[in-house]
Design a protein around this motif. Sequence first.
Motif, mmCIF file in Angstrom:
data_model
loop_
_atom_site.group_PDB
_atom_site.id
_atom_site.type_symbol
_atom_site.label_atom_id
_atom_site.label_comp_id
_atom_site.label_asym_id
_atom_site.label_seq_id
_atom_site.Cartn_x
_atom_site.Cartn_y
_atom_site.Cartn_z
ATOM 1 N N UNK A 1 42.032 17.306 39.660
ATOM 2 C CA UNK A 1 42.895 17.694 38.538
ATOM 3 C C UNK A 1 42.875 19.216 38.452
ATOM 4 N N UNK A 2 44.039 19.839 38.289
ATOM 5 C CA UNK A 2 44.050 21.300 38.242
ATOM 6 C C UNK A 2 45.133 21.805 37.307
ATOM 7 N N UNK A 3 44.874 23.005 36.767
ATOM 8 C CA UNK A 3 45.851 23.731 35.975
ATOM 9 C C UNK A 3 45.768 25.207 36.363
ATOM 10 N N UNK A 4 46.750 25.979 35.920
ATOM 11 C CA UNK A 4 46.685 27.438 36.078
ATOM 12 C C UNK A 4 46.645 28.069 34.697
ATOM 13 N N UNK A 5 45.732 27.560 33.868
ATOM 14 C CA UNK A 5 45.625 28.057 32.499
ATOM 15 C C UNK A 5 44.165 28.155 32.091
ATOM 16 N N UNK A 6 43.894 28.821 30.948
ATOM 17 C CA UNK A 6 42.528 29.044 30.492
ATOM 18 C C UNK A 6 42.119 28.153 29.327
ATOM 19 N N UNK A 7 43.056 27.553 28.624
ATOM 20 C CA UNK A 7 42.727 26.845 27.384
ATOM 21 C C UNK A 7 41.842 25.649 27.652
ATOM 22 N N UNK A 8 40.805 25.491 26.828
ATOM 23 C CA UNK A 8 39.907 24.353 26.996
ATOM 24 C C UNK A 8 40.591 23.033 26.660
ATOM 25 N N UNK A 9 41.653 23.085 25.812
ATOM 26 C CA UNK A 9 42.379 21.861 25.486
ATOM 27 C C UNK A 9 42.973 21.206 26.736
ATOM 28 N N UNK A 10 43.436 22.035 27.686
ATOM 29 C CA UNK A 10 44.070 21.527 28.904
ATOM 30 C C UNK A 10 43.072 21.348 30.050
ATOM 31 N N UNK A 11 41.861 21.802 29.853
ATOM 32 C CA UNK A 11 40.875 21.811 30.936
ATOM 33 C C UNK A 11 39.662 20.942 30.612
ATOM 34 N N UNK A 12 38.576 21.520 30.130
ATOM 35 C CA UNK A 12 37.354 20.731 29.895
ATOM 36 C C UNK A 12 37.574 19.574 28.925
ATOM 37 N N UNK A 13 38.353 19.812 27.857
ATOM 38 C CA UNK A 13 38.587 18.741 26.894
ATOM 39 C C UNK A 13 39.339 17.575 27.520
ATOM 40 N N UNK A 14 40.266 17.898 28.415
ATOM 41 C CA UNK A 14 41.015 16.831 29.093
ATOM 42 C C UNK A 14 40.087 15.982 29.947
ATOM 43 N N UNK A 15 39.176 16.628 30.673
ATOM 44 C CA UNK A 15 38.265 15.896 31.549
ATOM 45 C C UNK A 15 37.226 15.133 30.738
ATOM 46 N N UNK B 1 38.386 29.535 37.799
ATOM 47 C CA UNK B 1 38.650 30.678 38.663
ATOM 48 C C UNK B 1 39.165 31.806 37.782
ATOM 49 N N UNK B 2 38.315 32.821 37.591
ATOM 50 C CA UNK B 2 38.628 33.919 36.684
ATOM 51 C C UNK B 2 39.146 35.122 37.462
ATOM 52 N N UNK B 3 40.237 35.741 37.005
ATOM 53 C CA UNK B 3 40.796 36.883 37.749
ATOM 54 C C UNK B 3 39.893 38.115 37.744
ATOM 55 N N UNK B 4 38.919 38.196 36.819
ATOM 56 C CA UNK B 4 38.003 39.337 36.814
ATOM 57 C C UNK B 4 36.729 39.052 37.598
ATOM 58 N N UNK B 5 36.612 37.825 38.149
ATOM 59 C CA UNK B 5 35.422 37.471 38.929
ATOM 60 C C UNK B 5 35.728 37.219 40.397
ATOM 61 N N UNK B 6 36.977 37.009 40.716
ATOM 62 C CA UNK B 6 37.360 36.777 42.111
ATOM 63 C C UNK B 6 38.727 37.375 42.361
ATOM 64 N N UNK B 7 39.129 37.375 43.599
ATOM 65 C CA UNK B 7 40.410 37.968 43.969
ATOM 66 C C UNK B 7 41.484 36.879 43.987
ATOM 67 N N UNK B 8 42.022 36.621 42.812
ATOM 68 C CA UNK B 8 43.043 35.605 42.649
ATOM 69 C C UNK B 8 43.407 35.488 41.182
ATOM 70 N N UNK B 9 44.392 34.662 40.879
ATOM 71 C CA UNK B 9 44.815 34.447 39.498
ATOM 72 C C UNK B 9 43.942 33.377 38.842
ATOM 73 N N UNK B 10 44.214 33.110 37.556
ATOM 74 C CA UNK B 10 43.401 32.164 36.805
ATOM 75 C C UNK B 10 43.750 30.713 37.097
ATOM 76 N N UNK B 11 42.729 29.907 37.385
ATOM 77 C CA UNK B 11 42.915 28.482 37.648
ATOM 78 C C UNK B 11 41.738 27.687 37.093
ATOM 79 N N UNK B 12 41.954 26.382 36.997
ATOM 80 C CA UNK B 12 40.897 25.439 36.635
ATOM 81 C C UNK B 12 41.020 24.229 37.554
#
Length: 502
Positions: free
Chosen positions: A230-244, A292-303
């Motif tokens: 399961x993946x998203x390109x967003x940061x909100x916990x509602x769409x990420x950890x809460x969904x899982x 995947x945080x844009x300030x921790x790796x070379x890429x855009x934000x993902x989950x």
Amino acid sequence: MKQGLPEAFVQAMEARLGAEMPAFLASYDEERLYGLRVNTWKVPVQAFLALSELELRPVPWAESGFYYKDGDRPGKHPHYHAGLYYIQEPSAMAPAELLDVRPGDRVLDLCAAPGGKTTQLASRLQGEGLLVANDVHPDRVKALVKNIELSGIRNAVVLNEDPEKLEGPFEGFFDKILVDTPCSGEGMFRKEVEMAKAWRPDWPERYAAMQRVLLRQAARMLKPGGTLAYSTCTFSQEENEAMIAEFLDANPWFEVVPVGGSAVHQEFAPGRPDWLPAGYARGAETAGTARLWPHRLQGEGHYAAVLRHRGSVGGGTPAAAEPERGLRVEPLRPREARPARKGAGRAGAAAPAADPLEALGRFAAEQLAAGPYSGAAVVWRGEHAYAAPKALPELDGIRVIRPGWYLGSVAKQRFVPSHALAMGLRASDALRSVSFAAANPRTVKYLKGETLELAADELHIAQEGIQPKGFVLVCVDGFPVGWGRWQDGLLKNDYPPGWRWT
């Protein structure tokens, strides 16, 4: 860039990140990163690196992924037209990589358009098994089909359907499923400034309602023992950890396969169960998901979250050892079994076809050195022929855009090969081929649709006794880009108008 970010978004991120917020904001002032992924179905990575003049460096989490320099234009290179790579944002390569598809798997890409992750999954299958690519949006499916054909994929079925209608025919069917869901897109604000302008504070909640349904539908189509990403390109916990967490509570036979912060994926930060509200019994397990945080790796934000089906299901019996049933099919007759016809000994003879299957068989005998679809199930839609992957369930009532590899069509008792057939072939599959170097001026002329002057001795003829007149598989550096027809020193161009170099 901070000035272009929605204030409500900035406030939400400050609450989440705390001391990390300055580094996060600073990442928006950094230059965008550009990536491409080598199509390993067509060319091994090392062979491509030896061939390409692009200055590339590896994407750590994708074995076939590479960064390229801003200013390079890989989309304006003949190798792109040969389907040797797909231009893809580096972080977007992670979900399909984490799914760990193997040759022979049955795989579903549930929200597939425009096809970046679909073609990545296909590369991992290496022509074996089955890939079903679905998207609910008709216009986006057109791009999906084109990218599948450009990549030369032979074992894909393309659907344009509401996932709810797929649950029945595909219950317990797939070994691997990718659910790259529509989302609020917060991770793409640096890449797509217009998305940041359009964002609204209620988007996470609105998209979460859709994601909840998609995840439940996908889970029903997974085999016991299978894996779902399961993946998203967003940061909100509602769409990420809460969904899982919500999904795990409702489906105890699923477990998280830990990836975030693991030794293998050190670039990925672990999920944040501490951002969840109280009430989730299995919320702590979301620490094994990945951010995947844009300030921790070379890429855009993902989950991304990888979920494994542990076994039996409460309510509903998974499908087992299904018979090979499905679309109406006819097996391609072996070459030696084809009936003799008048004029068969003369190259290019226009003997009348008794039926469409005979026209296809005659084309294969006269134009191909090998039958890459020999023994496959040939599906006919009117005059159009497809090589269908095996073991499909009944798909009556389902919008099937491509039931398999599109081979071509019959017109005036002749078989006309498709561009998709050319892109799925190897140069050695054709009786007649020609290969131009990428830098050869005739390469771009061909890609622009121009007729070329071509001497007969420039053709590669695979077998003795074959005349030069006929269909020619045109290649760039040995990789097919389309068809031409040779006659009297001219190569007439069959490159599709919608694909041409502009």
